[in-house]
Motif scaffolding. Structure first.
Motif, mmCIF file in Angstrom:
data_model
loop_
_atom_site.group_PDB
_atom_site.id
_atom_site.type_symbol
_atom_site.label_atom_id
_atom_site.label_comp_id
_atom_site.label_asym_id
_atom_site.label_seq_id
_atom_site.Cartn_x
_atom_site.Cartn_y
_atom_site.Cartn_z
ATOM 1 N N THR A 30 119.606 8.418 16.054
ATOM 2 C CA THR A 30 119.867 8.855 17.420
ATOM 3 C C THR A 30 118.894 8.120 18.323
ATOM 4 N N LEU A 31 119.426 7.346 19.256
ATOM 5 C CA LEU A 31 118.618 6.613 20.226
ATOM 6 C C LEU A 31 118.620 7.391 21.533
ATOM 7 N N ALA A 32 117.434 7.741 22.009
ATOM 8 C CA ALA A 32 117.290 8.435 23.291
ATOM 9 C C ALA A 32 116.740 7.457 24.317
ATOM 10 N N THR A 33 117.462 7.318 25.411
ATOM 11 C CA THR A 33 117.030 6.489 26.533
ATOM 12 C C THR A 33 116.966 7.370 27.774
ATOM 13 N N SER A 75 113.151 6.794 22.350
ATOM 14 C CA SER A 75 112.826 7.493 21.123
ATOM 15 C C SER A 75 113.985 7.310 20.157
ATOM 16 N N VAL A 76 113.651 7.190 18.883
ATOM 17 C CA VAL A 76 114.659 7.085 17.835
ATOM 18 C C VAL A 76 114.404 8.221 16.855
ATOM 19 N N LEU A 77 115.460 8.964 16.536
ATOM 20 C CA LEU A 77 115.364 10.067 15.594
ATOM 21 C C LEU A 77 116.193 9.738 14.364
ATOM 22 N N LEU A 78 115.547 9.818 13.205
ATOM 23 C CA LEU A 78 116.224 9.616 11.926
ATOM 24 C C LEU A 78 116.221 10.960 11.209
ATOM 25 N N ASP A 80 117.272 13.602 8.272
ATOM 26 C CA ASP A 80 117.669 13.706 6.873
ATOM 27 C C ASP A 80 118.920 14.576 6.828
ATOM 28 N N LEU A 81 120.068 13.969 6.580
ATOM 29 C CA LEU A 81 121.328 14.709 6.608
ATOM 30 C C LEU A 81 121.445 15.708 5.460
ATOM 31 N N GLN A 82 120.665 15.526 4.398
ATOM 32 C CA GLN A 82 120.660 16.477 3.284
ATOM 33 C C GLN A 82 119.748 17.667 3.571
ATOM 34 N N ASN A 83 118.798 17.486 4.486
ATOM 35 C CA ASN A 83 117.846 18.531 4.841
ATOM 36 C C ASN A 83 117.519 18.381 6.327
ATOM 37 N N PRO A 84 118.299 19.018 7.203
ATOM 38 C CA PRO A 84 118.116 18.819 8.644
ATOM 39 C C PRO A 84 116.795 19.353 9.202
ATOM 40 N N TYR A 85 115.976 19.950 8.353
ATOM 41 C CA TYR A 85 114.648 20.382 8.777
ATOM 42 C C TYR A 85 113.620 19.268 8.590
ATOM 43 N N ARG A 86 114.097 18.107 8.133
ATOM 44 C CA ARG A 86 113.221 16.960 7.873
ATOM 45 C C ARG A 86 113.730 15.774 8.678
ATOM 46 N N TYR A 87 112.830 15.175 9.437
ATOM 47 C CA TYR A 87 113.230 14.028 10.259
ATOM 48 C C TYR A 87 112.030 13.159 10.586
ATOM 49 N N LEU A 88 112.355 11.997 11.106
ATOM 50 C CA LEU A 88 111.349 11.031 11.540
ATOM 51 C C LEU A 88 111.663 10.673 12.979
ATOM 52 N N GLU A 89 110.674 10.821 13.847
ATOM 53 C CA GLU A 89 110.842 10.424 15.243
ATOM 54 C C GLU A 89 109.901 9.264 15.528
ATOM 55 N N ILE A 90 110.455 8.247 16.170
ATOM 56 C CA ILE A 90 109.671 7.074 16.560
ATOM 57 C C ILE A 90 109.783 6.943 18.068
ATOM 58 N N ALA A 127 119.468 -7.901 21.178
ATOM 59 C CA ALA A 127 118.651 -7.478 20.049
ATOM 60 C C ALA A 127 117.538 -6.583 20.581
ATOM 61 N N VAL A 128 117.484 -5.372 20.086
ATOM 62 C CA VAL A 128 116.481 -4.404 20.516
ATOM 63 C C VAL A 128 115.520 -4.153 19.362
ATOM 64 N N THR A 129 114.249 -4.334 19.630
ATOM 65 C CA THR A 129 113.208 -4.006 18.665
ATOM 66 C C THR A 129 112.403 -2.854 19.245
ATOM 67 N N ILE A 130 112.285 -1.773 18.487
ATOM 68 C CA ILE A 130 111.511 -0.627 18.943
ATOM 69 C C ILE A 130 110.042 -0.895 18.625
ATOM 70 N N GLU A 131 109.230 -0.957 19.673
ATOM 71 C CA GLU A 131 107.790 -1.145 19.520
ATOM 72 C C GLU A 131 107.153 0.243 19.514
ATOM 73 N N PRO A 132 106.801 0.739 18.321
ATOM 74 C CA PRO A 132 106.371 2.137 18.208
ATOM 75 C C PRO A 132 105.008 2.404 18.824
#
Length: 141
Positions: A30-33, A75-78, A80-90, A127-132
């Motif tokens: 999920t890309l948030a702009t 922001s980018v949200l990844l 975990d579709l097997q466990n929606p209580y687990r995610y990575l936000e960049i 080309a978009v590169t996310i600079e964290p």
């Protein structure tokens, strides 16, 4: 068409906790702009974790591309579709560059699709590169 942060901050390399690195292989992100009115816009996107960077190939005619050109904060949200209580936000800034088709081809190979088939006449690829700036690995399970 390179965009950098206004304050000249040097973004950190993508440093993901070991417990969440598997999410870099997720199928969607999920890309948030931020839109012209200052409101968040969220979009599901195909992405690629490539040489330590999170990269996305976007169509130049899309609203999310316009948003990133005006305001590179994102922001980018990844999830975990097997466990929606687990995610990575960049959280970070998007660096935009013209995509000659190379990134579109690499991303397309991950998904078995031709990204340029979705482009309209006159569109180009970006080309978009996310600079964290911040990386949050969350597990509430």
């Amino acid at each position: 068409m390179t965009k950098r942060g206004r304050h000249g901050n040097t973004p950190a390399m993508l440093d993901v906790p070991e417990t969440h690195r598997d999410l870099l292989d997720a199928q969607v992100a999920t890309l948030a702009t931020v839109d012209d009115d200052g409101f968040p816009q969220l979009t599901e996107v195909w992405f690629l974790h490539d040489d330590g960077e999170l990269r996305i190939s976007l169509n130049s005619g899309r609203r999310k591309t316009h948003n990133l050109e005006r305001r590179p904060q994102c922001s980018v949200l990844l999830l975990d579709l097997q466990n929606p209580y687990r995610y990575l936000e960049i959280r970070g800034r998007a660096r935009l560059e013209a995509d000659d088709g190379a990134l579109a081809s690499k991303v397309g190979a991950k998904y078995g699709a031709d990204l340029q088939a979705y482009d309209q006449p006159g569109d180009s690829r970006v080309a978009v590169t996310i600079e964290p700036l911040k990386v949050h690995g969350v597990d509430m399970s």
